[in-house]
Design a protein around this motif. Structure first.
Motif, PDB file in Angstrom:
ATOM      1  N   UNK A 189     -22.348  91.952  39.245  1.00  0.00           N
ATOM      2  CA  UNK A 189     -23.443  92.646  38.561  1.00  0.00           C
ATOM      3  C   UNK A 189     -22.985  93.846  37.745  1.00  0.00           C
ATOM      4  N   UNK A 190     -21.753  94.337  37.971  1.00  0.00           N
ATOM      5  CA  UNK A 190     -21.244  95.475  37.220  1.00  0.00           C
ATOM      6  C   UNK A 190     -19.724  95.445  37.238  1.00  0.00           C
ATOM      7  N   UNK A 191     -19.128  96.042  36.195  1.00  0.00           N
ATOM      8  CA  UNK A 191     -17.679  96.046  36.070  1.00  0.00           C
ATOM      9  C   UNK A 191     -17.180  97.446  35.733  1.00  0.00           C
ATOM     10  N   UNK A 192     -16.101  97.859  36.393  1.00  0.00           N
ATOM     11  CA  UNK A 192     -15.427  99.118  36.088  1.00  0.00           C
ATOM     12  C   UNK A 192     -14.108  98.783  35.414  1.00  0.00           C
ATOM     13  N   UNK A 193     -13.897  99.312  34.224  1.00  0.00           N
ATOM     14  CA  UNK A 193     -12.660  99.081  33.483  1.00  0.00           C
ATOM     15  C   UNK A 193     -11.734 100.270  33.686  1.00  0.00           C
ATOM     16  N   UNK A 194     -10.520  99.971  34.163  1.00  0.00           N
ATOM     17  CA  UNK A 194      -9.514 100.995  34.426  1.00  0.00           C
ATOM     18  C   UNK A 194      -8.390 100.854  33.402  1.00  0.00           C
ATOM     19  N   UNK A 195      -7.797 101.985  33.009  1.00  0.00           N
ATOM     20  CA  UNK A 195      -6.745 101.940  31.987  1.00  0.00           C
ATOM     21  C   UNK A 195      -5.709 103.032  32.249  1.00  0.00           C
ATOM     22  N   UNK A 196      -4.467 102.738  31.873  1.00  0.00           N
ATOM     23  CA  UNK A 196      -3.412 103.752  31.849  1.00  0.00           C
ATOM     24  C   UNK A 196      -2.447 103.402  30.720  1.00  0.00           C
ATOM     25  N   UNK A 197      -1.825 104.399  30.156  1.00  0.00           N
ATOM     26  CA  UNK A 197      -0.746 104.159  29.205  1.00  0.00           C
ATOM     27  C   UNK A 197       0.463 103.695  30.002  1.00  0.00           C
ATOM     28  N   UNK A 198       1.107 102.628  29.547  1.00  0.00           N
ATOM     29  CA  UNK A 198       2.227 102.072  30.301  1.00  0.00           C
ATOM     30  C   UNK A 198       3.294 103.143  30.521  1.00  0.00           C
ATOM     31  N   UNK A 199       3.765 103.206  31.748  1.00  0.00           N
ATOM     32  CA  UNK A 199       4.758 104.210  32.094  1.00  0.00           C
ATOM     33  C   UNK A 199       4.179 105.401  32.819  1.00  0.00           C
ATOM     34  N   UNK A 200       2.840 105.545  32.793  1.00  0.00           N
ATOM     35  CA  UNK A 200       2.191 106.609  33.549  1.00  0.00           C
ATOM     36  C   UNK A 200       1.753 106.054  34.899  1.00  0.00           C
ATOM     37  N   UNK A 201       1.465 106.946  35.825  1.00  0.00           N
ATOM     38  CA  UNK A 201       1.303 106.515  37.215  1.00  0.00           C
ATOM     39  C   UNK A 201      -0.078 105.958  37.536  1.00  0.00           C
ATOM     40  N   UNK A 202      -1.113 106.649  37.135  1.00  0.00           N
ATOM     41  CA  UNK A 202      -2.440 106.358  37.671  1.00  0.00           C
ATOM     42  C   UNK A 202      -3.380 105.744  36.640  1.00  0.00           C
ATOM     43  N   UNK A 203      -4.189 104.783  37.111  1.00  0.00           N
ATOM     44  CA  UNK A 203      -5.281 104.263  36.298  1.00  0.00           C
ATOM     45  C   UNK A 203      -6.440 105.253  36.332  1.00  0.00           C
ATOM     46  N   UNK A 204      -7.193 105.285  35.228  1.00  0.00           N
ATOM     47  CA  UNK A 204      -8.428 106.059  35.204  1.00  0.00           C
ATOM     48  C   UNK A 204      -9.540 105.172  34.668  1.00  0.00           C
ATOM     49  N   UNK A 205     -10.739 105.439  35.125  1.00  0.00           N
ATOM     50  CA  UNK A 205     -11.876 104.639  34.686  1.00  0.00           C
ATOM     51  C   UNK A 205     -12.259 105.040  33.274  1.00  0.00           C
ATOM     52  N   UNK A 206     -12.353 104.029  32.381  1.00  0.00           N
ATOM     53  CA  UNK A 206     -12.720 104.312  30.992  1.00  0.00           C
ATOM     54  C   UNK A 206     -14.064 103.695  30.604  1.00  0.00           C
ATOM     55  N   UNK A 207     -14.615 102.832  31.462  1.00  0.00           N
ATOM     56  CA  UNK A 207     -15.894 102.221  31.104  1.00  0.00           C
ATOM     57  C   UNK A 207     -16.558 101.609  32.330  1.00  0.00           C
ATOM     58  N   UNK A 208     -17.884 101.581  32.286  1.00  0.00           N
ATOM     59  CA  UNK A 208     -18.715 100.833  33.228  1.00  0.00           C
ATOM     60  C   UNK A 208     -19.626  99.957  32.380  1.00  0.00           C
ATOM     61  N   UNK A 209     -19.618  98.647  32.605  1.00  0.00           N
ATOM     62  CA  UNK A 209     -20.414  97.767  31.758  1.00  0.00           C
ATOM     63  C   UNK A 209     -20.827  96.516  32.529  1.00  0.00           C
ATOM     64  N   UNK A 210     -21.721  95.746  31.945  1.00  0.00           N
ATOM     65  CA  UNK A 210     -22.237  94.547  32.598  1.00  0.00           C
ATOM     66  C   UNK A 210     -22.049  93.278  31.761  1.00  0.00           C
ATOM     67  N   UNK A 211     -21.622  93.426  30.507  1.00  0.00           N
ATOM     68  CA  UNK A 211     -21.485  92.272  29.612  1.00  0.00           C
ATOM     69  C   UNK A 211     -20.153  91.572  29.832  1.00  0.00           C
ATOM     70  N   UNK A 212     -20.003  90.376  29.241  1.00  0.00           N
ATOM     71  CA  UNK A 212     -18.751  89.628  29.355  1.00  0.00           C
ATOM     72  C   UNK A 212     -17.734  90.038  28.295  1.00  0.00           C
TER      73      UNK A 212
END
Length: 234
Positions: free
Chosen positions: A169-192
């Motif tokens: 019912x919901x999706x959290x998109x996580x992102x990091x620049x390659x080479x950095x340690x931690x993912x951070x949430x960049x979006x919350x969405x429900x579409x495909x």
């Protein structure tokens, strides 16, 4: 869920082809000779290469060139000099070349296998993953479906996902620049399909990003995060 033997999504398709190569010995009992098995596994190896290296190379090259052109044309006065993008070269080790028509050959050999007297749907058919996927949705076992990343413009990444046959019912998109340690949430969405507009970490400098998806059902995270996919963004 899919009702065909060949799955949706880049990661799942890589797994399917890898599984055929790993279990190629089972093909000998389904009416295929040594040359047939070699042809089938060569197709699988090439499909893996196309899904992974070639797709990433195409996206990376487009993003690097597009980002460089935009940066040179549109950056404000005083922006640091930008180095020419490094264009990818073919890897030293390549799969055995195959003729066009992998998908058609795959459908043909699977049909042949299923007609063999040695074929058993709940035995070698399941092991080779030649039977339709019809497993029930189990939230604890679900792996979030991050299907594809595409750089579609300056600082724009199109994200394509699956939703567990409608169970997510919901999706959290996580992102990091390659080479950095931690993912951070960049979006919350429900579409495909979603387009991430996250700015570059350093304006005008293309970067390779890694994305991961977390699935939710009724506002609670379920299952496992998706495999990590990467894309060049410029």
């Amino acid at each position: 869920m899919s009702n065909t033997f060949y799955p949706d999504g880049q990661g799942n398709q890589v797994d399917w082809n890898t599984n055929i190569i790993s279990n190629k010995a089972l093909l000998n009992g389904l009416g295929f000779n040594a040359a047939d098995v070699t042809s089938i596994t060569n197709d699988c190896a090439m499909e893996i290469f196309l899904l992974t290296w070639v797709g990433q190379a195409a996206d990376s090259t487009y993003a690097a060139l597009h980002g460089y052109a935009k940066g040179i044309s549109n950056s404000p006065i005083g922006t640091p000099a930008m180095a020419l993008p490094t264009l990818l070269t073919w890897p030293a080790t390549m799969p055995t070349p195959v003729a066009p028509g992998i998908g058609a050959r795959r459908s043909a050999w699977v049909a042949t296998a299923k007609k063999s007297t040695g074929y058993h749907a709940d035995g070698n058919g399941r092991t080779l993953r030649l039977e339709p996927v019809a497993a029930p949705f189990v939230p604890a076992d679900y792996v979030a479906e991050l299907k594809k990343l595409t750089a579609v413009g300056h600082e724009l990444v199109q994200v394509q996902v699956g939703k567990g046959g409608g169970q997510v019912t919901m999706l959290h998109l996580m992102m990091r620049v390659k080479g950095t340690a931690d993912f951070r949430q960049v979006a919350v969405f429900t579409s495909r399909t979603y387009v991430d507009h996250t700015p570059l970490a350093v304006p005008g400098v293309p970067e390779e990003r890694e994305y991961q998806l977390v699935a939710l059902k009724n506002d609670a995270p379920i299952g496992h995060p998706s495999p990590i996919l990467s894309v060049m963004v410029g």
